[in-house]
Design an enzyme around this catalytic site. Sequence first.
Site, PDB file in Angstrom:
ATOM      1  N   ASN A 181       5.729  -5.254   2.189  1.00  9.38           N
ATOM      2  CA  ASN A 181       4.488  -4.676   1.666  1.00  9.38           C
ATOM      3  C   ASN A 181       4.383  -3.211   2.054  1.00  9.38           C
ATOM      4  O   ASN A 181       4.305  -2.880   3.232  1.00  9.38           O
ATOM      5  CB  ASN A 181       3.285  -5.451   2.207  1.00  9.38           C
ATOM      6  N   GLU A 182       4.374  -2.343   1.056  1.00 10.93           N
ATOM      7  CA  GLU A 182       4.188  -0.915   1.311  1.00 10.93           C
ATOM      8  C   GLU A 182       3.039  -0.351   0.493  1.00 10.93           C
ATOM      9  O   GLU A 182       2.949   0.854   0.301  1.00 10.93           O
ATOM     10  CB  GLU A 182       5.492  -0.157   0.992  1.00 10.93           C
TER      11      GLU A 182
END
Length: 336
Positions: free
Chosen positions: A152-153
Amino acid sequence: MPSFQFPIHLLTFLYFSLIAVSTAASRRSFEVGVYSTRNALIDVCNSGNYQIINVVFTVSLGNAQTPEINLIDHCNSTAVDGCTKFSQEIKACQASGIKIMLSVGGGSGKYNLNNFTEATNFSTYLWNNFLGGQSNSRPLNDVVFDGVDITNERSSWDNWSKLGEELGKLYEKQGKKFYLSAAPQCSSLDSSSQSIPQPGIFDYISVQFFGDNLVCQYLNGRFEGFWKFWNVWKTFSADKVFVQMLAGPMAEDMGYIPPDVFRSEVLPELQRSSKFGGVILWSEDIDKGYSSKINPKVCGSVEAASESANEIAEFPMGNNYVGQRGFRSCRGSCVL
């Protein structure tokens, strides 16, 4: 009264076995994994360098759009042969004991998880199309990945953790072991919106110790930030914590650790922790020998990942093996 003389070859075997077991006990086993982006998966598996392979896919997700994973970097599901070859490669890799993980998120693709509802819907999509569920539109037919890796970015980890919780519920119903991993950036334990919670749902995490965030990188021969953040992450509520590193030098100041430095200065300290699971490399296309240089299962040394003397050293090589003493192990020649 006849004297009994213990066979010298058995004494030699016992002597070296004690050395091997003692050495193994002082080293904790670890696995080497890698992210696979575009190269032929079967070649990655056949290299023998990896025990975990995260296959990277581009995701479209969130904002009320129907979830979709784009396979185009690996196969063309609309072509005549579709993804048959890719599916066969996945099965072949799994048959050889390699965990093949479905990696979602990362730096590309139009994705986000805005709320728990989207997280729940995405878990259902993943389950029915790539894991243990059923769907008429499974792009890889009967292929079942060994689990899901979340990178997750983009958004709050709360929603992604909800995704993991929902997948965990589906896993329990299946009765088969699936894995759930997360790949947070090293600074994702602070109080910001990008902080990753610790719900205890991940089998393991692989913390990114490279990239644009300089606070935790190996930089100019200095490890202060690296060890500061490792000492925090090793207490995370997952079964194992992996260190995610670059497999080759990229742009300057990206945190690349040369393999000899890793083996001599980093690995011994990491192995002191029972939470250390291993190394995940980014990525296979820039791995020009890094994995084989740090992987004990490849180099066949007495540091091989096993606590069994039978695994490490089955046959003593006597007092002179090409001028050196050691074992012929199940993974290669091991010189002491």
